[in-house]
Scaffold this motif. Structure first.
Motif, PDB file in Angstrom:
ATOM      1  N   ILE A   1       7.637   5.078  -3.473  1.00  0.00           N
ATOM      2  CA  ILE A   1       6.547   4.106  -3.487  1.00  0.00           C
ATOM      3  C   ILE A   1       6.706   3.133  -4.652  1.00  0.00           C
ATOM      4  O   ILE A   1       6.624   1.909  -4.473  1.00  0.00           O
ATOM      5  CB  ILE A   1       5.183   4.820  -3.559  1.00  0.00           C
ATOM      6  CG1 ILE A   1       4.908   5.557  -2.244  1.00  0.00           C
ATOM      7  CG2 ILE A   1       4.057   3.838  -3.899  1.00  0.00           C
ATOM      8  CD1 ILE A   1       3.777   6.576  -2.322  1.00  0.00           C
ATOM      9  N   LEU A   2       6.944   3.653  -5.827  1.00  0.00           N
ATOM     10  CA  LEU A   2       7.048   2.803  -7.014  1.00  0.00           C
ATOM     11  C   LEU A   2       8.287   1.909  -6.958  1.00  0.00           C
ATOM     12  O   LEU A   2       8.225   0.734  -7.317  1.00  0.00           O
ATOM     13  CB  LEU A   2       7.019   3.652  -8.275  1.00  0.00           C
ATOM     14  CG  LEU A   2       5.705   4.414  -8.493  1.00  0.00           C
ATOM     15  CD1 LEU A   2       5.852   5.441  -9.608  1.00  0.00           C
ATOM     16  CD2 LEU A   2       4.541   3.461  -8.756  1.00  0.00           C
ATOM     17  N   ALA A   3       9.407   2.456  -6.490  1.00  0.00           N
ATOM     18  CA  ALA A   3      10.634   1.654  -6.374  1.00  0.00           C
ATOM     19  C   ALA A   3      10.462   0.535  -5.356  1.00  0.00           C
ATOM     20  O   ALA A   3      10.860  -0.614  -5.605  1.00  0.00           O
ATOM     21  CB  ALA A   3      11.816   2.545  -5.993  1.00  0.00           C
ATOM     22  N   GLU A   4       9.868   0.844  -4.206  1.00  0.00           N
ATOM     23  CA  GLU A   4       9.637  -0.182  -3.189  1.00  0.00           C
ATOM     24  C   GLU A   4       8.634  -1.234  -3.682  1.00  0.00           C
ATOM     25  O   GLU A   4       8.776  -2.421  -3.405  1.00  0.00           O
ATOM     26  CB  GLU A   4       9.137   0.447  -1.886  1.00  0.00           C
ATOM     27  CG  GLU A   4      10.240   0.839  -0.950  1.00  0.00           C
ATOM     28  CD  GLU A   4      11.076  -0.357  -0.531  1.00  0.00           C
ATOM     29  OE1 GLU A   4      10.606  -1.206   0.257  1.00  0.00           O
ATOM     30  OE2 GLU A   4      12.222  -0.457  -0.999  1.00  0.00           O
ATOM     31  N   SER A   5       7.633  -0.794  -4.389  1.00  0.00           N
ATOM     32  CA  SER A   5       6.648  -1.731  -4.942  1.00  0.00           C
ATOM     33  C   SER A   5       7.334  -2.711  -5.884  1.00  0.00           C
ATOM     34  O   SER A   5       7.133  -3.929  -5.791  1.00  0.00           O
ATOM     35  CB  SER A   5       5.547  -0.967  -5.690  1.00  0.00           C
ATOM     36  OG  SER A   5       4.814  -0.159  -4.802  1.00  0.00           O
ATOM     37  N   GLU A   6       8.149  -2.187  -6.786  1.00  0.00           N
ATOM     38  CA  GLU A   6       8.842  -3.056  -7.732  1.00  0.00           C
ATOM     39  C   GLU A   6       9.823  -3.988  -7.021  1.00  0.00           C
ATOM     40  O   GLU A   6       9.938  -5.167  -7.354  1.00  0.00           O
ATOM     41  CB  GLU A   6       9.554  -2.220  -8.792  1.00  0.00           C
ATOM     42  CG  GLU A   6      10.138  -3.072  -9.896  1.00  0.00           C
ATOM     43  CD  GLU A   6      10.476  -2.303 -11.158  1.00  0.00           C
ATOM     44  OE1 GLU A   6      10.872  -2.970 -12.139  1.00  0.00           O
ATOM     45  OE2 GLU A   6      10.337  -1.060 -11.184  1.00  0.00           O
ATOM     46  N   ARG A   7      10.527  -3.461  -6.020  1.00  0.00           N
ATOM     47  CA  ARG A   7      11.469  -4.302  -5.265  1.00  0.00           C
ATOM     48  C   ARG A   7      10.752  -5.460  -4.578  1.00  0.00           C
ATOM     49  O   ARG A   7      11.193  -6.612  -4.639  1.00  0.00           O
ATOM     50  CB  ARG A   7      12.202  -3.456  -4.208  1.00  0.00           C
ATOM     51  CG  ARG A   7      13.233  -4.279  -3.399  1.00  0.00           C
ATOM     52  CD  ARG A   7      13.773  -3.498  -2.222  1.00  0.00           C
ATOM     53  NE  ARG A   7      12.801  -3.302  -1.173  1.00  0.00           N
ATOM     54  CZ  ARG A   7      12.424  -4.248  -0.267  1.00  0.00           C
ATOM     55  NH1 ARG A   7      12.933  -5.458  -0.317  1.00  0.00           N
ATOM     56  NH2 ARG A   7      11.541  -3.953   0.675  1.00  0.00           N
TER      57      ARG A   7
ATOM     58  N   GLY B   1       0.820  -1.191   0.000  1.00  0.00           N
ATOM     59  CA  GLY B   1       0.000   0.000   0.000  1.00  0.00           C
ATOM     60  C   GLY B   1       0.855   1.242   0.000  1.00  0.00           C
ATOM     61  O   GLY B   1       2.085   1.187   0.119  1.00  0.00           O
ATOM     62  N   SER B   2       0.189   2.381  -0.144  1.00  0.00           N
ATOM     63  CA  SER B   2       0.939   3.631  -0.191  1.00  0.00           C
ATOM     64  C   SER B   2       0.020   4.808   0.078  1.00  0.00           C
ATOM     65  O   SER B   2      -1.191   4.737  -0.132  1.00  0.00           O
ATOM     66  CB  SER B   2       1.602   3.793  -1.559  1.00  0.00           C
ATOM     67  OG  SER B   2       0.644   3.679  -2.596  1.00  0.00           O
ATOM     68  N   MET B   3       0.645   5.881   0.545  1.00  0.00           N
ATOM     69  CA  MET B   3      -0.042   7.157   0.725  1.00  0.00           C
ATOM     70  C   MET B   3       0.921   8.253   0.271  1.00  0.00           C
ATOM     71  O   MET B   3       2.046   8.323   0.770  1.00  0.00           O
ATOM     72  CB  MET B   3      -0.467   7.347   2.174  1.00  0.00           C
ATOM     73  CG  MET B   3      -1.526   6.332   2.603  1.00  0.00           C
ATOM     74  SD  MET B   3      -2.286   6.659   4.196  1.00  0.00           S
ATOM     75  CE  MET B   3      -0.955   6.265   5.320  1.00  0.00           C
ATOM     76  N   SER B   4       0.474   9.082  -0.666  1.00  0.00           N
ATOM     77  CA  SER B   4       1.339  10.121  -1.218  1.00  0.00           C
ATOM     78  C   SER B   4       0.754  11.522  -1.045  1.00  0.00           C
ATOM     79  O   SER B   4       1.367  12.498  -1.469  1.00  0.00           O
ATOM     80  CB  SER B   4       1.574   9.869  -2.712  1.00  0.00           C
ATOM     81  OG  SER B   4       0.353   9.961  -3.432  1.00  0.00           O
ATOM     82  N   ARG B   5      -0.408  11.611  -0.431  1.00  0.00           N
ATOM     83  CA  ARG B   5      -1.091  12.903  -0.293  1.00  0.00           C
ATOM     84  C   ARG B   5      -1.385  13.148   1.186  1.00  0.00           C
ATOM     85  O   ARG B   5      -2.306  12.560   1.743  1.00  0.00           O
ATOM     86  CB  ARG B   5      -2.379  12.829  -1.098  1.00  0.00           C
ATOM     87  CG  ARG B   5      -3.208  14.030  -1.060  1.00  0.00           C
ATOM     88  CD  ARG B   5      -4.482  13.752  -1.810  1.00  0.00           C
ATOM     89  NE  ARG B   5      -4.855  14.950  -2.496  1.00  0.00           N
ATOM     90  CZ  ARG B   5      -5.872  15.053  -3.266  1.00  0.00           C
ATOM     91  NH1 ARG B   5      -6.615  14.013  -3.501  1.00  0.00           N
ATOM     92  NH2 ARG B   5      -6.161  16.186  -3.822  1.00  0.00           N
ATOM     93  N   SER B   6      -0.598  14.018   1.811  1.00  0.00           N
ATOM     94  CA  SER B   6      -0.744  14.249   3.254  1.00  0.00           C
ATOM     95  C   SER B   6      -1.804  15.304   3.540  1.00  0.00           C
ATOM     96  O   SER B   6      -2.360  15.920   2.626  1.00  0.00           O
ATOM     97  CB  SER B   6       0.594  14.688   3.844  1.00  0.00           C
ATOM     98  OG  SER B   6       0.904  16.002   3.415  1.00  0.00           O
TER      99      SER B   6
ATOM    100  N   VAL C   1       3.558   9.514   4.810  1.00  0.00           N
ATOM    101  CA  VAL C   1       3.422   9.764   3.378  1.00  0.00           C
ATOM    102  C   VAL C   1       4.791   9.613   2.722  1.00  0.00           C
ATOM    103  O   VAL C   1       5.808  10.020   3.280  1.00  0.00           O
ATOM    104  CB  VAL C   1       2.838  11.173   3.140  1.00  0.00           C
ATOM    105  CG1 VAL C   1       2.891  11.549   1.678  1.00  0.00           C
ATOM    106  CG2 VAL C   1       1.407  11.222   3.645  1.00  0.00           C
ATOM    107  N   GLN C   2       4.804   9.013   1.537  1.00  0.00           N
ATOM    108  CA  GLN C   2       6.040   8.850   0.774  1.00  0.00           C
ATOM    109  C   GLN C   2       5.865   9.497  -0.599  1.00  0.00           C
ATOM    110  O   GLN C   2       4.743   9.652  -1.078  1.00  0.00           O
ATOM    111  CB  GLN C   2       6.372   7.370   0.608  1.00  0.00           C
ATOM    112  CG  GLN C   2       6.635   6.653   1.915  1.00  0.00           C
ATOM    113  CD  GLN C   2       6.818   5.164   1.725  1.00  0.00           C
ATOM    114  OE1 GLN C   2       6.049   4.515   1.038  1.00  0.00           O
ATOM    115  NE2 GLN C   2       7.858   4.627   2.338  1.00  0.00           N
TER     116      GLN C   2
END
Length: 181
Positions: A80-86, A57-62, A74-75
């Motif tokens: 977020i995308l790099a961690e998701s792919e990893r 999961g992720s949150m990018s809007r604080s 928030v990241q």
């Protein structure tokens, strides 16, 4: 002492999950400095012998940007995308009925940007993984979508590339008659 506690917890989990063939968790809070929480979940599921679908999961809007989450969870989109792919690369087993799969799961339209929704959909397509989010939970979600994105929630999903067979949503109790078909 720690080993006996772990054994007791595993025994309890096995009893509590009797009959459960697959479980998932929408892990969308990643506080700075908390470590690799998804790998920890996957490790525990493997120790239990459970089939587990982890969602990054992720949150990018604080709050300061009009979202709900506080700044410390928030990241930015790149992280977020790099961690998701990893995590997909490290843990996802795409075979049917595999014991561990990873899906990508921005929390909700209240806590992520449209750019992240689009980028996550594109990444899921490229990595051939599923998508998950909390969506259209109540009338406030409809009002938020109309005010923020200028459209109803289902149209927002279409605009961001989420209306595919790889998507499943939590809740979605507010589609109107036309959107149900």
């Amino acid at each position: 002492e720690e080993a006996s506690y772990l054994a007791a917890w595993i025994g309890f989990a096995e009893l509590a999950l009797g009959g459960c063939t697959t479980t998932m968790d929408h892990m969308y809070v990643h506080p700075t400095g908390a470590g690799d929480l998804i790998t920890a979940e996957i490790t525990a599921a493997k120790e239990l012998g459970m089939r587990f679908h982890a969602t990054r999961g992720s949150m990018s809007r604080s709050k300061k940007d009009g979202g709900l989450p506080p700044d410390e969870v928030v990241q930015d989109n790149d992280t977020i995308l790099a961690e998701s792919e990893r995590l997909v690369g490290a843990h996802h087993d795409p075979t049917s009925h595999s014991m561990v799969q990873v899906a990508l799961a921005p929390c909700s339209p209240f806590s992520v940007t449209p750019d992240l929704m689009k980028a996550t959909a594109a990444l899921a397509e490229r990595l051939d993984v599923r998508l998950h989010t909390h969506f259209a939970e109540n009338a406030e979600d409809d009002a938020f979508s109309l005010a923020t994105f200028g459209c109803r929630p289902m149209e927002y999903l279409e605009r961001t590339g989420w209306c595919t067979d790889r998507t499943w949503v939590a809740h979605c109790v507010m589609p109107n008659h036309e959107e149900q078909h």
